[in-house]
Structure formats: C-alpha cells, structure tokens
Design a protein around this motif. Structure first.
Motif, mmCIF file in Angstrom:
data_model
loop_
_atom_site.group_PDB
_atom_site.id
_atom_site.type_symbol
_atom_site.label_atom_id
_atom_site.label_comp_id
_atom_site.label_asym_id
_atom_site.label_seq_id
_atom_site.Cartn_x
_atom_site.Cartn_y
_atom_site.Cartn_z
ATOM 1 N N PHE A 1 30.362 78.255 -4.512
ATOM 2 C CA PHE A 1 29.321 77.722 -3.645
ATOM 3 C C PHE A 1 28.716 76.471 -4.278
ATOM 4 O O PHE A 1 28.404 76.455 -5.473
ATOM 5 N N CYS A 2 28.542 75.461 -3.457
ATOM 6 C CA CYS A 2 27.855 74.263 -3.929
ATOM 7 C C CYS A 2 26.358 74.559 -4.031
ATOM 8 O O CYS A 2 25.725 74.946 -3.053
ATOM 9 N N GLY A 3 25.825 74.385 -5.244
ATOM 10 C CA GLY A 3 24.420 74.670 -5.469
ATOM 11 C C GLY A 3 24.149 76.074 -5.954
ATOM 12 O O GLY A 3 22.990 76.461 -6.112
ATOM 13 N N GLN A 4 25.211 76.868 -6.194
ATOM 14 C CA GLN A 4 25.027 78.248 -6.635
ATOM 15 C C GLN A 4 24.518 78.290 -8.075
ATOM 16 O O GLN A 4 25.028 77.598 -8.949
ATOM 17 N N GLN A 5 23.489 79.093 -8.294
ATOM 18 C CA GLN A 5 22.912 79.218 -9.624
ATOM 19 C C GLN A 5 23.887 79.917 -10.574
ATOM 20 O O GLN A 5 24.630 80.813 -10.178
ATOM 21 N N GLY A 6 23.862 79.497 -11.834
ATOM 22 C CA GLY A 6 24.696 80.128 -12.835
ATOM 23 C C GLY A 6 26.118 79.630 -12.869
ATOM 24 O O GLY A 6 26.973 80.233 -13.520
ATOM 25 N N THR A 7 26.427 78.551 -12.159
ATOM 26 C CA THR A 7 27.772 77.973 -12.149
ATOM 27 C C THR A 7 27.657 76.487 -12.470
ATOM 28 O O THR A 7 26.562 75.915 -12.474
ATOM 29 N N PRO A 8 28.787 75.840 -12.766
ATOM 30 C CA PRO A 8 28.728 74.381 -12.992
ATOM 31 C C PRO A 8 28.216 73.599 -11.787
ATOM 32 O O PRO A 8 27.885 72.420 -11.919
ATOM 33 N N ASN A 9 28.159 74.256 -10.614
ATOM 34 C CA ASN A 9 27.706 73.580 -9.396
ATOM 35 C C ASN A 9 26.223 73.799 -9.115
ATOM 36 O O ASN A 9 25.778 73.593 -7.985
ATOM 37 N N THR A 10 25.454 74.228 -10.101
ATOM 38 C CA THR A 10 24.037 74.536 -9.880
ATOM 39 C C THR A 10 23.286 73.368 -9.272
ATOM 40 O O THR A 10 22.524 73.528 -8.312
ATOM 41 N N ALA B 1 24.792 70.465 -4.751
ATOM 42 C CA ALA B 1 24.659 71.236 -3.511
ATOM 43 C C ALA B 1 25.366 70.599 -2.324
ATOM 44 O O ALA B 1 25.265 71.108 -1.204
ATOM 45 N N ILE B 2 26.099 69.507 -2.543
ATOM 46 C CA ILE B 2 26.722 68.768 -1.441
ATOM 47 C C ILE B 2 28.235 68.787 -1.615
ATOM 48 O O ILE B 2 28.743 68.675 -2.731
ATOM 49 N N LEU B 3 28.956 68.928 -0.506
ATOM 50 C CA LEU B 3 30.418 68.978 -0.547
ATOM 51 C C LEU B 3 30.992 67.600 -0.223
ATOM 52 O O LEU B 3 30.583 66.948 0.738
ATOM 53 N N HIS C 1 38.920 57.624 -1.223
ATOM 54 C CA HIS C 1 37.883 56.684 -0.834
ATOM 55 C C HIS C 1 36.536 57.392 -0.848
ATOM 56 O O HIS C 1 36.460 58.618 -0.763
ATOM 57 N N LEU C 2 35.478 56.608 -0.993
ATOM 58 C CA LEU C 2 34.122 57.140 -1.006
ATOM 59 C C LEU C 2 33.487 56.930 0.358
ATOM 60 O O LEU C 2 33.639 55.873 0.967
ATOM 61 N N ILE C 3 32.756 57.956 0.834
ATOM 62 C CA ILE C 3 32.026 57.857 2.092
ATOM 63 C C ILE C 3 30.602 58.301 1.845
ATOM 64 O O ILE C 3 30.333 59.143 0.989
ATOM 65 N N LYS C 4 29.648 57.762 2.582
ATOM 66 C CA LYS C 4 28.277 57.785 2.103
ATOM 67 C C LYS C 4 27.253 58.471 3.005
ATOM 68 O O LYS C 4 26.058 58.394 2.723
ATOM 69 N N SER C 5 27.626 59.139 4.064
ATOM 70 C CA SER C 5 26.615 59.740 4.933
ATOM 71 C C SER C 5 26.588 61.247 4.742
ATOM 72 O O SER C 5 27.627 61.884 4.569
ATOM 73 N N LEU C 6 25.396 61.849 4.782
ATOM 74 C CA LEU C 6 25.222 63.281 4.534
ATOM 75 C C LEU C 6 24.871 63.995 5.828
ATOM 76 O O LEU C 6 23.891 63.672 6.489
ATOM 77 N N ILE C 7 25.687 64.984 6.207
ATOM 78 C CA ILE C 7 25.432 65.832 7.377
ATOM 79 C C ILE C 7 25.822 67.261 7.011
ATOM 80 O O ILE C 7 26.907 67.492 6.478
ATOM 81 N N LEU C 8 24.950 68.217 7.286
ATOM 82 C CA LEU C 8 25.253 69.631 7.047
ATOM 83 C C LEU C 8 25.695 69.870 5.607
ATOM 84 O O LEU C 8 26.623 70.629 5.344
ATOM 85 N N GLN C 9 25.055 69.197 4.660
ATOM 86 C CA GLN C 9 25.349 69.302 3.230
ATOM 87 C C GLN C 9 26.769 68.870 2.904
ATOM 88 O O GLN C 9 27.393 69.367 1.967
ATOM 89 N N ARG C 10 27.294 67.945 3.688
ATOM 90 C CA ARG C 10 28.637 67.413 3.472
ATOM 91 C C ARG C 10 28.607 65.899 3.626
ATOM 92 O O ARG C 10 27.817 65.369 4.411
ATOM 93 N N CYS C 11 29.485 65.206 2.912
ATOM 94 C CA CYS C 11 29.545 63.752 2.987
ATOM 95 C C CYS C 11 30.510 63.338 4.087
ATOM 96 O O CYS C 11 31.695 63.712 4.052
#
Length: 721
Positions: free
Chosen positions: A83-92, A95-97, A172-182
């Motif tokens: 999970f993105c943003g899950q506590q106790g993991t490297p993704n703490t 929170a964005i995918l 490629h990089l994309i820059k807009s955030l919707i529903l915790q996703r880029c």
C-alpha cells in the motif's frame, strides 16, 4: 351516527356483474369494530425464511469483514502489492502511485482498479514537470541535477542514467494528481491538446508519440480533473453554508408540520390556496424569465445572441444566466407546466372537490393520532441502517482476497503474458529469457478458494437482501400507519371510541403477527427490482452495440418491468391495509383488496391520482417557496441580511441542497397523509358494503364525506344509464 341512505340510485343492481366476477360484498357484522385483535401469525414459512436470511446476512458481513481490507479500496497498491502510504513499510511517506508508462493503460477504469500493465511505483509527490527518459539522458550531459530529480521516479537501485531505457526507469514523467495517482496534465490551447506546451514527444524507446496517444490511454482524465476542481469548490461551499442549509431544512419541517395541522381546520381553503399558489408561483416564474429574456435581448453588445452550444459545459452556472436562450428555454418549460396544471384542474374540477373532502377526513384522523407524523423518523433510521450495512459489506467484499501477481510483458506475443506468477521465484524461471523485459507485478486482489470464486455471486446476494430489507422497512411502515388510521375510521364515536396508543398497537400487531406476510410482499418486489437492475446493466453494455433488435428488446423489457414494479407497489400497499384490518395472509389480503377495488372501480377512477396530485402540489409549493427564499438569500438579493451571506463559489450548491432536502422532508410528512387517505378510502368502500346508513347499520364515515362521495357515484351511474 345515523346517515340516511339516498334513494333514486340502486348501486347494487348497476354493479351486479362486477360483484359476480370479483366476489360478493361483505355482509353486516355487528361485532366488527375495526382492526381485529384476535388474530394469528400469517405466512409463517416466509417469516422463518426471512429470519434465516437475516442471520445469513449477518454471517456474510462477518466473513466479508474477516477477509476484506478497506485499505485495498482506499489506498493504491504498487507493483509489489504494498500500500502506498502504509505505515511500517518503505512506502510510509509515499502515498501517491506513479505509472512508469501510462501509454500501456487502456482506460481510466483500468487505472483506478490498479490493473494497468506497467510498473507502478509509490512516490511522495507527482513530478512537477513533463519529461521523457530521453530528455533526461540528453540533459544529464550538461546538468547532473536533472538526473538526481529523475531517479526518484525509478526503481530503487537503478543508478545508471546512461543505460538504454528499461523497466527500472520511467519512460516519461507526468505531473497531475487524481485519486492519489499521477495522471497527465492536459491543457487545451487554442483548440489544440497539449502537455507541457507540447503536442508530441519521444517515449523511452525513441518513438515519437502524440499527446492524443496519452489522451486515449487515459480517456476521460480531463473530466476527472474538472470533477476534482468542482468537487473541492463544492466542499468549500458546504463548509461555509451548512448552517444556513440546516436552517432552511428546519424551516421546511416547521412549515410542513404547520401545514398539516392547518389542514385539520381549514383543509378546503388551504388546498385551494395550494392550487392557486402553485399556479401563481409558476406564473411569476414565466414573467421573470420573460423579463430577463427581454432585458438581455435589449442590451447592446450583450451575450444575448450567444447560444448554450456555443459556450459548451461550464462549471459556473452563472454564465448560463447571461444568455437569453437560457431564459427562453426556462420560460417555455414553465409555460408548458402551467398549461398542463390548468388543463388538469379544468377537467378534474369535480374530482378535486371529492379529493379535498377525503383529505379533510384524513386531516381529522391525523389530528387525533398526531404520533403518526413522527413515524417517518423510524423509517428513515431503519433505511439508513440498511443502506450503511449494505455499503460496508459491498466494500469489504470488493476488498477481499490476497495479492495476485501476473507476468507483464511489453511484447505482443509473449506466451507467458497475464499468467499468474510468484515474485519471489520469478527470477529463477525462464520467463525473462523467452520474453525479455517481462516482470512479475501486482495485478489485483483475489484468490483460488471457493469464497473468492463466488465473490460476485455474494455481491448479488448482498444487493438482493438489501432490496428485500428496504422494501420490508417500507412495508412495515405502511402496515403500521394503515392499522392506526383504520382504528380511527372504525370508531363509531370519534374520538371517544379510538383505542389508546393506536400507532404502537398497530406496530406491535404488524411485527408480532405479520412479519412473514410483509417479508413475502417485499420479496416479490425485490425480485422485480433486481431484474430491473440487471436490465439496466445489460442496456448499458449494449449501448455501443449495433444489434438494434437486442436494444429494442431490452427497452421493451425495461418498460414492462417498470409497469410491473409500480403495479406490485400499488397492490402491496392495499394488501397491507387489508392485512392491518383483518389480519389475514398476504395473498388473501391482496386478493381481498383487489376485489374490493374492482367492485368500486368507478370510485377508484374518480380518486385515482387526484389526491396524489394535490399532495404533490403541496410538496412543490413548500419546497418551491423555501427554494425561492434560499435563492434570494444566497444571491444577496435580501438587503437586510446581505452581510450574513457566506462567500460561495457556486450559489446553486446550497440552493439545490435546500430545495432537494425540503422536498424530501415534505415528502416524508405528506406520505403519512397519502397512506391515511388510501386507508380511509378502502375503509369507506368496506363501510358502504357492510352498512346501509340505518340505525341498525350506521355508517362510520362522516356525513360530509358520505354525501359528496355518494353524490359523485350517483351522477356517474346516471350518466352511464
């Protein structure tokens, strides 16, 4: 009370054929005094099944809660199933995918369901620029910081920017955030779709791609971006105006209650005021629309000649109010509504008088049993519990299962593509040799157990039981109110003979003796509604199909089942009334109610929908009046309290909320009235069959109600002879 029978019309002889076909009228019974107290349980088998289903529903909720995890729905998941943003993991703190190659994604639904066939990485924030992997390699020669920024969107451990692009780095990089996703940040400039002021770009393989390709890969993203912006502004409006909205709803509740209390004493005058009030309000709306239309047309250099199609969809509705075409459409619509109301009143003026007499009697009944006005609160609470429980189970079922990994390959002819795999053992297989560049990535949540195979079936069961419980709650309310109002009607001396606590007594009888019957009628309606939902789903799937016959067949079935649902609702409503009075089973009560209505088909034709029409006008008048007041308030047209108006992005947000909420509140109060009128009408038909108005067989109805209904019946029979 003694009401002499009118002479000159022999109703029984004129309707003998109807009586033969639809059963014989009820005979006089000196011991009958309204709802029967000595009754037995009905439809016991249905009651047992209903209880078992409820226990099973509780068990289903427990199993779903054990296997489900709402985080799987709320939080995005990377390619490793974390999970993105899950506590106790490297993704703490991530929170964005982020999607490495969004071009691999077919549509937004795939993105939201986390099944896009590309590497997915949790990041702390979306990129603040649009760039490709080749752009990074080119700029790396001159500026090392460019690589330092780009590497945060690569897999951990990838530190060689000179390598040919591979799945370890984003294309490629994309820059807009919707529903915790880029997602891509699309911008339309002079009618041309662009991303970072570019109409095309080179992907990680050096192939030139158009921005249209990005748009196709994430179809509908622009609407999602607009929805996000509008959603934030709507939330701000609710936060700044909620107390004024609440005040408007409280005013509606007070006005509705006062309105029903006034009907107790001035039903005739008040109902005619409703009729002419609605006509006046709609007439004022027509005049106002014409005034705005003329004003905009008369202004030089105005937007009067601009059409709605010219400006397209705008989130700020005030833009449309500057167009003369908007006011013209509103004026024509209101004119049609006004004409329809006037024509209905002209042709149904006599029936309106009868409906008013029946509503007067209903107001007396409610006046003696005031507790019925507050029963809708119980129904609302029970419905809220049903809706909340259904939603929770649906979410937990949707989030049931373990992480499933599948082989992802950029090659079209990879024999291992979409096969399940084990990420820990994937490097030991020959898949990467047969399909270079393939990876074992997270796909979705599922499993191979029996429970996981039948999750879709369990969702359907969840929906069916939900419909059953909702219809049962409504049926319980109808039967309870019918029993209370029947106790009023069959009291010879009112209010002396009305039993104490009629509403509570009726509720107790309904729950104790008729749970099975109410469950039976509710289940029939739930099956029909379930079938309608399936038809709506099929119709949605066939919208893009070219099979005209299939679409025509679905349309016909939808129409037929819509009619069937409304007929069953009508029959169930009358069956519950007969059940509340006589305490018989559902089928027997439905048959008795149907035969009673058919034996009085002329009266049914006289009153059918007329009282509903009057009550509907009452709802429209109350909600419309509160809505007009809210409109003048939120648009700062009331100078006395102009400074109290909160600053809003869209004034229509609290306005529509007040109007819709006011209508629902008025609907709740007037539904009690409608149930009262339906119960009194069936009791009236029974009264005419049982009694003749003599001292030995007196009528239970009021003299005014008897006089106007018998007069109407007599005129109909004379006209047909």
């Amino acid at each position: 009370m003694y009401i002499p029978a009118e002479t000159g019309v022999n109703e029984d002889s004129c309707s003998s054929k109807l009586h033969t076909v639809f059963g014989e009228p009820r005979n006089f019974d000196p011991s009958f005094r309204g709802p029967i107290h000595n009754r037995a349980c009905t439809d016991v088998l249905c009651c047992v099944i209903f209880v078992i289903v409820i226990l099973g529903y509780i068990a289903l909720g427990t199993v779903a809660w054990i296997h489900g995890d709402t985080r799987k729905v709320v939080y995005p998941t990377d390619s490793h199933g974390q999970f993105c943003g899950q506590q106790g993991t490297p993704n703490t703190n991530k929170a964005i995918l982020f999607y490495f190659n969004i071009l691999q994604c077919a549509n937004p639904a795939v993105l939201i369901n986390l099944q896009c066939p590309t590497t997915q990485l949790c990041v702390s924030k979306c990129p603040d620029r649009f760039a490709t992997y080749l752009d990074m390699q080119y700029n790396y020669r001159y500026n090392n910081s460019y690589w330092e920024y780009y590497r945060q969107f690569c897999k951990p451990g990838f530190d060689n920017p000179r390598k040919v692009q591979r799945p370890d780095a984003s294309s490629h990089l994309i820059k807009s955030l919707i529903l915790q996703r880029c997602f891509p940040d699309f911008i339309t400039r002079n009618g041309t779709l662009t991303v970072a002021n570019k109409t095309d770009f080179k992907d990680g393989l050096g192939k030139t791609r158009s921005v249209i390709d990005l748009r196709k890969a994430a179809n509908g993203i622009t609407s999602l971006l607009d929805a996000k912006e509008v959603g934030m502004k709507i939330f701000e409006d609710y936060a700044s105006s909620w107390y004024w909205i609440l005040l408007g709803l409280v005013i509606t509740m007070v006005v509705s209650l006062a309105f029903i209390l006034l009907l107790r004493f001035t039903a005739g005058v008040l109902l005619w005021l409703i009729i002419f009030g609605v006509i006046a309000v709609v007439g004022y709306g027509i005049w106002h629309c014409y005034w705005e239309f003329s004003t905009l047309r008369g202004k030089p250099h105005s937007d009067g000649d601009v059409t709605i199609s010219d400006i397209g969809f705008q989130t700020d509705f005030r833009v449309y109010l500057q167009l003369s075409q908007t006011w013209l459409i509103l004026m024509i619509s209101l004119s049609v509504i006004e004409a329809v109301i006037i024509v209905i009143l002209i042709f149904l003026r006599r029936r309106v008088r009868i409906a008013i007499a029946l509503l007067k009697e209903g107001s007396r009944a409610i006046g003696y049993i005031m507790s019925t006005l507050f029963y809708p609160i119980i129904t609302f609470v029970l419905l809220a519990i049903c809706i909340a429980y259904w939603a929770v189970i649906a979410v937990f079922l949707a989030s049931s299962g373990d992480a499933v990994y599948k082989v992802m390959s950029t090659q079209d002819k990879c024999m291992y593509a979409n096969l399940t795999c084990d990420p820990e053992k994937f490097s030991q297989t020959n898949v990467t040799m047969v399909c270079p560049g393939s990876q074992c990535t997270f796909a979705f949540y599922g499993g191979e157990s029996l429970y996981h195979h039948y999750i879709f079936v369990l969702q359907l069961c969840n929906l069916l039981v939900f419909l059953w419980l909702v219809n049962f709650t409504i049926a319980l309310g109808q039967c309870t109110l019918a029993g209370a109002f029947a106790s009023y009607y069959w009291a010879l001396r009112k209010p002396q003979d009305i039993p104490s606590c009629p509403l509570f007594s009726s509720f107790s009888r309904a729950v104790r003796y008729h749970t099975g019957s109410l469950a039976f009628g509710s289940l029939i309606l739930a099956f029909v509604q379930m079938f309608r939902i399936v038809l709506e789903y099929l119709d949605h799937k066939l919208k893009g199909a070219h099979n005209a016959f299939a679409r025509f067949l679905i349309c016909c079935l939808k129409c037929c089942f819509w009619c069937l649902e409304h007929f069953i609702k009508f029959m169930n409503r009358n069956a519950y009334i007969m059940m509340a009075i006589y305490g018989k089973s559902f089928c027997t009560s439905a048959k008795d109610a149907f035969f009673l209505l058919m034996r009085n088909v002329v009266r049914v034709a006289v009153l059918d929908k007329v009282t509903d029409f009057l009550l509907f006008l009452g709802k429209v008048l109350i909600s419309g009046s509160v809505g007009v007041l809210a409109f003048f308030f939120f648009t700062r047209k009331i100078t006395v309290i102009q400074e109290e108006v909160p600053s809003l992005n869209y004034y229509w947000v609290p306005l529509l909320t007040v109007i819709f909420g006011s209508y629902l509140i008025a609907h709740g109060f007037f539904n009690v009235y409608a149930m009262c009128v339906d119960t009194l009408f069936l009791c009236f038909c029974e009264d005419l069959e049982r009694n003749d108005g003599s001292p030995l067989k007196p009528f239970y109805m009021s003299p005014q109600l008897h006089r106007i209904l018998r007069r109407e019946q007599g005129s109909k029979l004379y006209a047909s002879s």
